[in-house]
Every structure is written in C-alpha cells, then in structure tokens.
Design an enzyme around this catalytic site. Structure first.
Site, PDB file in Angstrom:
ATOM      1  N   HIS A   9      34.004  46.028  35.044  1.00  0.00           N
ATOM      2  CA  HIS A   9      34.008  46.583  36.405  1.00  0.00           C
ATOM      3  C   HIS A   9      32.677  47.250  36.730  1.00  0.00           C
ATOM      4  O   HIS A   9      32.127  47.067  37.830  1.00  0.00           O
ATOM      5  CB  HIS A   9      35.156  47.592  36.539  1.00  0.00           C
ATOM      6  CG  HIS A   9      35.144  48.385  37.799  1.00  0.00           C
ATOM      7  ND1 HIS A   9      35.904  48.048  38.903  1.00  0.00           N
ATOM      8  CD2 HIS A   9      34.453  49.507  38.150  1.00  0.00           C
ATOM      9  CE1 HIS A   9      35.684  48.926  39.861  1.00  0.00           C
ATOM     10  NE2 HIS A   9      34.808  49.835  39.435  1.00  0.00           N
ATOM     11  N   GLU A  10      32.135  48.020  35.787  1.00  0.00           N
ATOM     12  CA  GLU A  10      30.873  48.713  36.032  1.00  0.00           C
ATOM     13  C   GLU A  10      29.708  47.733  36.167  1.00  0.00           C
ATOM     14  O   GLU A  10      28.844  47.906  37.031  1.00  0.00           O
ATOM     15  CB  GLU A  10      30.606  49.716  34.913  1.00  0.00           C
ATOM     16  CG  GLU A  10      31.633  50.831  34.799  1.00  0.00           C
ATOM     17  CD  GLU A  10      31.816  51.603  36.092  1.00  0.00           C
ATOM     18  OE1 GLU A  10      30.887  51.622  36.927  1.00  0.00           O
ATOM     19  OE2 GLU A  10      32.887  52.189  36.285  1.00  0.00           O
ATOM     20  N   HIS A  28      29.492  46.171  39.589  1.00  0.00           N
ATOM     21  CA  HIS A  28      28.802  46.932  40.636  1.00  0.00           C
ATOM     22  C   HIS A  28      27.325  46.531  40.707  1.00  0.00           C
ATOM     23  O   HIS A  28      26.741  46.436  41.792  1.00  0.00           O
ATOM     24  CB  HIS A  28      28.914  48.431  40.370  1.00  0.00           C
ATOM     25  CG  HIS A  28      30.209  49.035  40.809  1.00  0.00           C
ATOM     26  ND1 HIS A  28      30.689  48.919  42.095  1.00  0.00           N
ATOM     27  CD2 HIS A  28      31.145  49.756  40.124  1.00  0.00           C
ATOM     28  CE1 HIS A  28      31.840  49.551  42.203  1.00  0.00           C
ATOM     29  NE2 HIS A  28      32.140  50.067  41.013  1.00  0.00           N
ATOM     30  N   GLU A  63      34.716  49.061  45.819  1.00  0.00           N
ATOM     31  CA  GLU A  63      35.633  49.170  44.686  1.00  0.00           C
ATOM     32  C   GLU A  63      36.540  47.946  44.583  1.00  0.00           C
ATOM     33  O   GLU A  63      36.786  47.435  43.483  1.00  0.00           O
ATOM     34  CB  GLU A  63      36.468  50.448  44.802  1.00  0.00           C
ATOM     35  CG  GLU A  63      35.685  51.727  44.596  1.00  0.00           C
ATOM     36  CD  GLU A  63      34.980  51.783  43.244  1.00  0.00           C
ATOM     37  OE1 GLU A  63      35.494  51.202  42.268  1.00  0.00           O
ATOM     38  OE2 GLU A  63      33.913  52.413  43.167  1.00  0.00           O
TER      39      GLU A  63
END
Length: 371
Positions: A158-159, A162, A248
């Site tokens: 997920h990070e 980004h 998100e």
C-alpha cells in the site's frame, strides 16, 4: 502488469496543487502590493508600456515566489515529518525484511526504491513521505507487533502504491500546510493564557491602568493569530479534501494488486483499526503522520505544550451541555455557543471510513475470483 492510477486521481492531485499555489500566491500578496506601490510611482512619469511591463513583472515575481515556497514546503515537510516521529532508518539488521519487501514492490511498480524507517511508538500505522526526489516508507513498532506477516506485506505494498500513484509528494506538502495551523493554534493558546493572566491581575483597580495597554496589544495579536490559524486550517481542509480520500482508495487497490491478495490488505486495515487508540483525539489527526498514515493515528503522546492541543478560543465559549440557566433563551444561546465551540475544534477528515475501504477491497477480491 501494474496499472497506473486513474485520471480522476491525477486530476485531483493537480487540483490540490492549484489550490496550494493559489494560497501561496495569496500569502505573498504583500510582496505584490509593495511592488505595485513602486510601479504606481513609476506610472506617474513612465510610459504606458513601462507601466504594463513593471506590473507584469511584479505578477510574475509573486507567482514564481509562490511556486518556490511550495517546493520549500515539500523539502521542509519531508524532513520535519521524519524528525517529529523520530523515524530511524532501517540499515543493518532487518528481522522483518522490510527493505527487501519494499525493494521488490518498488521494482514491480516501476518506481525508485524508497528508504525504509521504523518509528518506535505504540500507535499501529505506516505512512510514506516524499519531497519529489527522496521518499521514505515509515512503519511503527506498534504495526510490526500487531500485523501478521501477510498483513505487513500488504501494508508495505500500500505504501509503495502511493509512490507509484505519485501522490506522496502532494500529500506531504498539504500535510505541512496543515502543521502550520497547529503552530498558530499553539501561539493563540499562549496569547490567551497571557490575556487571562493580565485580566486576573487587572481585576485590582490600581493595577488595571498598568496592564490596559498590554491587554489591548495582546488581544489584537490574539485576533490576528486566531484568524490566520483558522484561515490556514480552512485552506488545509480544502486541499486535503480534494485528494485525500481518493488517494487512499487508489493506494488500497494498487497495493492489493501489487501484493496479489486484496483480502490481506483488508485484514491489515481491520487489525490496525481494532488495535489503534480508541480515544484518538480528532484534533491531532491534522498532524502530518496522521494525514499521511494508512490509518489516521497521530504518532507520539500529546503534551501540555503540544501544538495539536485544542484552541484556547473555544475555552471562552460555554459548552452546549452545560446547564447555565433553565431559561429557554439562555439554553438556546448555550446550544449555539456550544456548536460554535465545537466548530472551532473542527479538523477535516483525511481518510475514508475503514469499513468502506474494506468493503471495496472485498469487492475487488470478488472481481479477481470471478475472472
């Protein structure tokens, strides 16, 4: 193949940058006004062409300075955020294999490998901070203890997502703008304390004449700082609101794609939401670590001098639930002032509800299973 972010997210990021640029231009309006005064003096004796050229140059200078200030905010925000959470770079000794996992995801996403750091705090979260050239993925010890191996893998994906979605730098700048309002609120609170102190000693008639001027000066400064703090907070609400939720959702989907297991990321979000602090103060969620985090937990414990404490202005306003008088008119005023007091403490939402994110991830998992 890893999919790039939707155009809607890119448009939102561009809109956020536009808002921030307009704000920075407004902040530098004083510079423009000073230049305008100079050009007005020139207009008295200069030709129309010289006047137009001077004013165009003044406008261009303000816009250029605004752009440079955004770059400065990105650089400052990147360094300041890492320092504020005491993030320690992962170098020798990596029992969780954080660097290797992040390296693998970065290669799959086609982005430059970011640095990895660990923040020694109980709050279970992670976030990615970037200044456009450098990036760091931060994971807390609380998250490392709470997450299973598969869940940790999904959080790291997920990070990295980004960075692949190119939203980390814009979010870092926006979070830094928000931290400015927190600093202003801290100064407002200190001014309020001084005003109350002077009013207390000024209750003695003989002393009132001595403290009258300081009270007036501090009250004027208090008003200016209060207006600035709430103006910056409103600006932050607009800039964060333009892109925060969309980024998100996009990182959840892209991270699930990277890790190949949407259910693992859904489980990670559920775990982080369950083990996080139940009484997390909404005011602290404007901190950069909360705004950028996978879940909106601000890192570290608040203190009496913490700029994320509440607004001192709200202390002057009665709470809606207080029983000042049973008279209907007074009760109505109490409710109005109470709502105003809560409005003064308001902070923008920076994340979609965890339940909605989990629901979307499960729908994505069903899509994959149906193929």
């Amino acid at each position: 193949m890893f999919d790039r972010p939707l155009w809607s997210l890119r448009l939102r990021l561009a809109g956020t940058l536009m808002v921030l640029l307009l704000v920075a231009t407004g902040v530098l309006a004083a510079v423009g006004w000073a230049i305008f005064v100079v050009t007005s003096a020139v207009s008295a004796s200069g030709s129309p062409l010289e006047v137009a050229t001077s004013r165009s140059l003044a406008g261009g200078t303000v816009v250029l300075a605004a752009g440079l200030s955004l770059l400065a905010h990105g650089r400052y925000g990147y360094r300041q955020t890492l320092e504020s959470v005491d993030a320690n770079p992962v170098e020798d000794g990596d029992p969780h294999g954080l660097r290797e996992r992040v390296r693998r995801f970065a290669l799959a996403a086609g982005v430059e490998e970011p640095a990895v750091a660990v923040a020694d705090t109980d709050e279970p979260t992670s976030f990615t901070v970037s200044n456009g050239t450098d990036a760091t993925v931060v994971v807390t010890t609380g998250a490392l203890e709470a997450l299973s191996d598969a869940e940790l893998e999904a959080v790291l994906a997920h990070e990295v997502a980004h960075l692949a979605n190119r939203d980390a730098t814009v979010a870092t700048v926006a979070a830094t703008i928000g931290s400015i309002s927190d600093g202003l609120f801290a100064r407002e609170r200190r001014l309020g304390e001084w005003i109350r102190f002077l009013l207390t000693i000024g209750s003695v008639t003989i002393v009132l004449a001595l403290v009258a001027i300081p009270i007036v000066v501090l009250s004027a400064l208090y008003l200016v700082v209060s207006v600035l703090a709430r103006t910056v907070l409103a600006i932050n609400a607009i800039s964060v609101g333009v892109h925060a939720r969309a980024r998100e959702y996009a990182a959840d989907r892209a991270g699930a794609e990277l890790v190949g297991d949407p259910a693992a990321l859904a489980a990670a979000l559920e775990t982080l939401d369950d083990v996080g602090p139940p009484d997390e103060d909404a005011r602290r969620r404007s901190h950069a670590s909360a705004t950028l985090g996978i879940v909106p937990y601000a890192l570290g414990e608040p203190t009496d001098s913490d700029p994320l404490e509440g607004s001192s202005l709200s202390r002057w306003i009665p709470d809606a639930d207080s029983e000042l008088d049973r008279a209907e008119f007074v009760a109505l005023l109490s409710r109005v002032f109470g709502r105003l007091g809560r409005a003064l403490e308001w902070r923008p939402a920076t994340h979609p509800p965890v339940e909605k994110r989990i629901e979307r991830l499960r729908e994505y998992a069903d899509e994959i299973d149906g193929k």
